[in-house]
Design a protein around this motif. Structure first.
Motif, mmCIF file in Angstrom:
data_model
loop_
_atom_site.group_PDB
_atom_site.id
_atom_site.type_symbol
_atom_site.label_atom_id
_atom_site.label_comp_id
_atom_site.label_asym_id
_atom_site.label_seq_id
_atom_site.Cartn_x
_atom_site.Cartn_y
_atom_site.Cartn_z
ATOM 1 N N ARG A 87 0.843 -1.208 0.000
ATOM 2 C CA ARG A 87 0.000 0.000 0.000
ATOM 3 C C ARG A 87 0.874 1.254 0.000
ATOM 4 O O ARG A 87 0.553 2.244 -0.665
ATOM 5 C CB ARG A 87 -0.928 -0.016 1.213
ATOM 6 N N ARG A 88 1.937 1.209 0.750
ATOM 7 C CA ARG A 88 2.812 2.372 0.841
ATOM 8 C C ARG A 88 3.402 2.729 -0.519
ATOM 9 O O ARG A 88 3.568 3.911 -0.841
ATOM 10 C CB ARG A 88 3.934 2.077 1.850
ATOM 11 N N ILE A 89 3.706 1.717 -1.340
ATOM 12 C CA ILE A 89 4.317 2.004 -2.644
ATOM 13 C C ILE A 89 3.275 2.035 -3.770
ATOM 14 O O ILE A 89 3.629 2.166 -4.943
ATOM 15 C CB ILE A 89 5.435 0.993 -2.977
ATOM 16 N N GLY A 90 1.994 1.895 -3.412
ATOM 17 C CA GLY A 90 0.937 2.014 -4.407
ATOM 18 C C GLY A 90 0.785 0.819 -5.321
ATOM 19 O O GLY A 90 0.343 0.963 -6.467
ATOM 20 N N CYS A 91 1.119 -0.372 -4.838
ATOM 21 C CA CYS A 91 0.981 -1.602 -5.637
ATOM 22 C C CYS A 91 0.027 -2.548 -4.914
ATOM 23 O O CYS A 91 0.442 -3.581 -4.366
ATOM 24 C CB CYS A 91 2.338 -2.259 -5.855
ATOM 25 N N GLU A 92 -1.247 -2.206 -4.908
ATOM 26 C CA GLU A 92 -2.218 -2.932 -4.100
ATOM 27 C C GLU A 92 -2.909 -4.062 -4.845
ATOM 28 O O GLU A 92 -3.656 -4.838 -4.239
ATOM 29 C CB GLU A 92 -3.272 -1.952 -3.560
ATOM 30 N N GLU A 93 -2.667 -4.202 -6.152
ATOM 31 C CA GLU A 93 -3.394 -5.213 -6.927
ATOM 32 C C GLU A 93 -3.106 -6.634 -6.467
ATOM 33 O O GLU A 93 -3.918 -7.539 -6.705
ATOM 34 C CB GLU A 93 -3.042 -5.103 -8.419
ATOM 35 N N THR A 94 -1.968 -6.856 -5.830
ATOM 36 C CA THR A 94 -1.608 -8.221 -5.428
ATOM 37 C C THR A 94 -1.892 -8.479 -3.948
ATOM 38 O O THR A 94 -1.397 -9.450 -3.383
ATOM 39 C CB THR A 94 -0.123 -8.486 -5.727
ATOM 40 N N ILE A 95 -2.697 -7.619 -3.329
ATOM 41 C CA ILE A 95 -3.143 -7.853 -1.955
ATOM 42 C C ILE A 95 -4.463 -8.615 -2.030
ATOM 43 O O ILE A 95 -5.469 -8.091 -2.521
ATOM 44 C CB ILE A 95 -3.326 -6.535 -1.181
ATOM 45 N N ALA A 96 -4.468 -9.848 -1.572
ATOM 46 C CA ALA A 96 -5.649 -10.704 -1.684
ATOM 47 C C ALA A 96 -6.634 -10.419 -0.557
ATOM 48 O O ALA A 96 -6.256 -9.975 0.533
ATOM 49 C CB ALA A 96 -5.234 -12.166 -1.659
ATOM 50 N N SER A 97 -7.904 -10.720 -0.822
ATOM 51 C CA SER A 97 -8.953 -10.537 0.178
ATOM 52 C C SER A 97 -9.368 -11.852 0.823
ATOM 53 O O SER A 97 -10.115 -11.858 1.802
ATOM 54 C CB SER A 97 -10.177 -9.876 -0.467
ATOM 55 N N SER A 98 -8.913 -12.968 0.274
ATOM 56 C CA SER A 98 -9.231 -14.291 0.812
ATOM 57 C C SER A 98 -8.190 -15.274 0.299
ATOM 58 O O SER A 98 -7.395 -14.952 -0.599
ATOM 59 C CB SER A 98 -10.624 -14.739 0.371
ATOM 60 N N LEU A 99 -8.217 -16.478 0.840
ATOM 61 C CA LEU A 99 -7.264 -17.482 0.379
ATOM 62 C C LEU A 99 -7.527 -17.847 -1.079
ATOM 63 O O LEU A 99 -6.583 -18.034 -1.862
ATOM 64 C CB LEU A 99 -7.345 -18.728 1.271
ATOM 65 N N ASP A 100 -8.795 -17.930 -1.452
ATOM 66 C CA ASP A 100 -9.118 -18.204 -2.859
ATOM 67 C C ASP A 100 -8.590 -17.089 -3.754
ATOM 68 O O ASP A 100 -8.067 -17.352 -4.852
ATOM 69 C CB ASP A 100 -10.635 -18.335 -3.038
ATOM 70 N N HIS A 101 -8.736 -15.851 -3.301
ATOM 71 C CA HIS A 101 -8.250 -14.716 -4.083
ATOM 72 C C HIS A 101 -6.725 -14.750 -4.199
ATOM 73 O O HIS A 101 -6.157 -14.417 -5.252
ATOM 74 C CB HIS A 101 -8.715 -13.412 -3.425
ATOM 75 N N TYR A 102 -6.059 -15.156 -3.121
ATOM 76 C CA TYR A 102 -4.595 -15.301 -3.129
ATOM 77 C C TYR A 102 -4.177 -16.273 -4.229
ATOM 78 O O TYR A 102 -3.279 -15.985 -5.038
ATOM 79 C CB TYR A 102 -4.151 -15.800 -1.750
ATOM 80 N N VAL A 103 -4.839 -17.433 -4.281
ATOM 81 C CA VAL A 103 -4.524 -18.430 -5.309
ATOM 82 C C VAL A 103 -4.827 -17.869 -6.695
ATOM 83 O O VAL A 103 -4.043 -18.042 -7.645
ATOM 84 C CB VAL A 103 -5.313 -19.727 -5.050
ATOM 85 N N GLU A 104 -5.941 -17.170 -6.804
ATOM 86 C CA GLU A 104 -6.340 -16.601 -8.100
ATOM 87 C C GLU A 104 -5.292 -15.618 -8.615
ATOM 88 O O GLU A 104 -4.915 -15.647 -9.799
ATOM 89 C CB GLU A 104 -7.692 -15.903 -7.938
ATOM 90 N N ILE A 105 -4.802 -14.732 -7.741
ATOM 91 C CA ILE A 105 -3.787 -13.756 -8.160
ATOM 92 C C ILE A 105 -2.504 -14.474 -8.579
ATOM 93 O O ILE A 105 -1.895 -14.152 -9.612
ATOM 94 C CB ILE A 105 -3.498 -12.754 -7.021
ATOM 95 N N ALA A 106 -2.090 -15.456 -7.772
ATOM 96 C CA ALA A 106 -0.855 -16.181 -8.082
ATOM 97 C C ALA A 106 -0.966 -16.911 -9.414
ATOM 98 O O ALA A 106 -0.023 -16.905 -10.227
ATOM 99 C CB ALA A 106 -0.545 -17.167 -6.960
ATOM 100 N N VAL A 107 -2.113 -17.533 -9.663
ATOM 101 C CA VAL A 107 -2.309 -18.256 -10.923
ATOM 102 C C VAL A 107 -2.283 -17.289 -12.100
ATOM 103 O O VAL A 107 -1.644 -17.547 -13.140
ATOM 104 C CB VAL A 107 -3.630 -19.049 -10.880
#
Length: 739
Positions: A675-695
């Protein structure tokens, strides 16, 4: 006895005395005195003999008669001092020893006797001075140099203590006590390789001494030579099965090896051998916290056992004798691994913190505290840490505190309670207004802090360095604060404030702390990025297919909870060929083996092979750590406990970082940095979202490249935050001066 002279009869008596024929000698001395009641030498030596064989009052009277007949004899004062010491009248004994030395100032033996009595009184500096005088009188006597070394070992200077040990050993290399104690002295300073060399000599010279084997085992353990250390501990216990320290130390090593139940058994054995072993009592409790868990269900079982053990430990301290034994051992082992269970620990930490503070308050008188600073007076800031050296804690906090706080407003006093000294230690000593170097015991550091009279004490962490933990459990300054080097409440009523980060804390975070929460701007630190020349690594090192994505997950293995293991096979199942890079636990292959087995199970459950996807790399230096991340495509942060300093450093790899913020501050470091560096797109909201971003990132090279470019462009915003420094200064002013 009419046919012999008093001197010839006396010589016969003294010969028996010197031969150890005590009863015969006493009878002959008395025979002389029956005929010549004022024979001073017989009165003197009979008095000495009586004092030596347990009748010091009788001896004292006889020596007094001799002194009245022939006053001014140094040897008489020396013998009377011995009798007085036997009676526990140490101050009077010292006066007689001083009289003896005044009469014969060139006697090394008399200087040594005086020094020994002064040591018994706790007058270490005066004792060392007389041992030093003795070395001038008898420079070729190794025992005198050894005694001088032991005295200086307690009070310093360290260089003189080391020189005295080396001189004693030079004069007599087979003086096993000197080799062994020099080894112990080196241990206290963290000079493990040198200590190993000395203690190896000691066990060779005295293979039947269990204590030398035990000390050598401790050193080998610190050097990471665990198998050899276990052999040495077992050798010590074979020689002395009731050596409680060996049981205790072996228990600590077995815990480090991941053998939790075996560790508990050893600590129980230590307590059985010595019920007053405070360190073993505390370690028995802490051993219920494994380094790594085999299953998620194990956490609840271990947590319940720890809670029960902690309650029993706190209850045992109600016994005054047990409390006295526990006090010096407080924080020797700490609940470091508790927060890695992923739960709210405030209740358990409160129980621990109150127990620690109460136990030490009973053992030590209240320390005098500094009065409030005058309006024109600088605030004295004491910084207590075992990590004034190249260490994460130094990089996160100490470096900026000692170099960036306004010295017109603050006087900085550094207390380096650790054993490691390096270039950063020298740098810190130069940067601080005061930097005491000699204390080598917790009590010595307490005295040094009290003498410095700080208005506020800052602890960058509580829970890692044992001496810092011991000191933190005492009120030594009017205001006492901790930072998030160990992001967990201390539970200690002696700690007033927890210095945290406004970006890292969740809403309502106050409920997790016993301290008052101070939310400092942004990341709650001023961190300087290192400039490193990174080696470009070939992907073939990781056995990755040419276009298969590589995911770097290089956190400490104890951050990985079993409940999150499934993310790795889920990513692999969605992507196909890919690699996950982990880093082995540095101190134990057994702990790494537990993690490896977990990966094998979770991948097999998904119909995949962990061997095809997981690479566990050895520990590596910082430059190689970042270079490995740079050779990867995506960095996967650990859910539950995220990277802190490691994430800041990994910004230098210019790779996208996927993170899932947790419920507690310790699981939100990376999200705050992004957040401090303005790169928030890879901050997941759930474990499923974490996997989705990584994939998505694993599949989409262009998306990865775009995010990597943004990290490279914006990462500077995470570093050298002077807003934090100014806010910390204002906080300290308000906390100390009020308003």
């Amino acid at each position: 006895m009419n046919d012999i002279t008093p001197d010839s009869a006396f010589r016969q008596a003294r010969a028996r005395h010197e031969a150890g024929q005590i009863d015969e000698a006493a009878a002959l001395y008395r025979g002389v005195l029956d005929c010549w009641p004022e024979h001073a030498d017989s009165l003197h030596l009979l008095g000495l003999l009586e004092a030596e064989r347990g009748a010091p009052e009788t001896g004292l009277a006889l020596i007094a008669k001799a002194m009245a007949i022939t006053p001014g004899q140094a040897i008489h004062h020396n013998s009377r001092a011995l009798a007085l010491r036997a009676l526990g009248r140490l101050e009077e004994a010292v006066e007689d020893y001083r009289a003896a030395v005044a009469l014969r100032p060139g006697s090394g033996a008399l200087h040594c006797n005086l020094a020994s009595a002064l040591m018994d009184l706790g007058h270490g500096a005066a004792a060392a001075a007389h041992y030093a005088e003795a070395t001038q009188c008898a420079p070729d006597q190794p025992a005198i140099w050894y005694n001088l070394a032991n005295a200086l070992a307690e009070i310093g200077p360290a260089a003189q203590a080391e020189a005295a040990f080396l001189r004693a050993i030079e004069l007599e290399p087979r003086l096993v006590e000197a080799q062994g104690n020099f080894g112990r002295w080196l241990m206290r300073r963290g000079r493990w390789s040198e200590a190993a060399a000395r203690l190896t000599i000691a066990v060779r010279l005295a293979p039947g001494d269990a204590n030398y084997w035990n000390n050598l085992a401790v050193v080998l353990q610190e050097l990471g030579r665990h198998a050899e250390a276990i052999v040495c501990y077992e050798s010590a216990l074979a020689l002395k099965p009731d050596l409680s320290d060996a049981h205790y130390n072996l228990g600590c090593l077995l815990h480090l090896e991941g053998r939790t139940d075996d560790a508990v058994a050893r600590h129980r054995a230590a307590i059985a051998a010595d019920p007053g072993h405070g360190g073993a009592r505390i370690a028995l409790c802490m051993a219920e916290l494994p380094i790594l868990y085999d299953t998620q269900e194990e956490i609840a079982i271990r947590r319940a056992r720890y809670a029960q053990a902690l309650a029993a430990l706190a209850a045992s301290a109600q016994d005054a004798e047990i409390a006295a034994a526990l006090a010096p051992a407080i924080s020797a082992t700490q609940p470091f691994f508790l927060p890695y269970q992923g739960e709210d620990d405030r209740q358990l930490q409160t129980l621990y913190g109150e127990f620690a503070c109460r136990t030490l308050a009973q053992a030590h008188p209240a320390a005098p505290l500094a009065p409030p600073p005058a309006a024109s007076e600088r605030i004295r800031v004491g910084i207590v840490s075992g990590f004034f050296c190249r260490h994460t804690v130094f990089r996160l906090f100490l470096e900026s505190w000692i170099e960036k706080l306004d010295r017109a407003r603050f006087e900085i006093i550094g207390f380096h309670t650790g054993k490691t000294e390096d270039a950063e230690t020298i740098r810190a000593a130069q940067a601080c207004d005061q930097f005491p170097r000699e204390p080598s015991t917790p009590e010595g550091w307490r005295e040094a802090i009290v003498a410095a009279a700080p208005h506020v004490l800052l602890y960058p962490e509580i829970g890692m360095d044992p001496v810092s933990g011991w000191l933190a459990a005492q009120r030594l300054a009017p205001v006492q604060c901790m930072a998030w080097g160990q992001p967990e409440t201390s539970g200690m009523p002696t700690i007033d404030h927890f210095l945290s980060s406004e970006l890292m804390e969740p809403e309502g975070a106050e409920r997790f702390y016993t301290e008052r929460l101070a939310l400092l701007p942004n990341l709650g630190l001023h961190y300087t990025a290192e400039t490193l020349a990174l080696q470009k690594l070939d992907r073939s090192l990781f056995d990755a297919e040419p276009h298969a994505p590589i995911f770097f997950s290089g956190q400490a293995l104890y951050k990985y909870l079993p409940c999150y293991d499934s993310v790795f096979p889920r990513i692999a199942a969605a992507i196909g060929p890919c690699k996950f890079l982990f880093i082995a636990f540095a101190k134990s292959e057994e702990v790494t083996a537990v993690f490896r087995a977990r990966m094998q199970r979770v991948f097999a459950a998904a119909g995949l092979s962990a061997e095809d996807h997981c690479v566990i790399l050895p520990q590596m230096p910082q430059e190689l750590f970042i270079a490995t991340a740079a050779a990867s495509d995506v960095i996967l942060d650990t859910p539950g406990w995220s990277g802190g300093r490691s994430t800041l450093d990994l910004l230098g790899a210019d790779r996208p970082i996927v993170t899932l913020p947790g419920a507690f501050m310790r699981g939100r470091h990376t999200a705050a940095i992004l957040r401090r560096i303005g790169c928030e797109e890879t901050i997941a909201s759930s474990l499923d979202h974490y996997v989705e971003i990584a994939v998505r990132l694993g599949r989409d090279r262009a998306s990865r490249a775009g995010l990597a470019a943004r990290v490279a462009a914006e990462k500077r915003r995470a570093f050298e935050d002077m807003d934090y420094i100014r806010a910390l200064e204002d906080f300290l002013e308000t906390a100390v001066r009020g308003g």
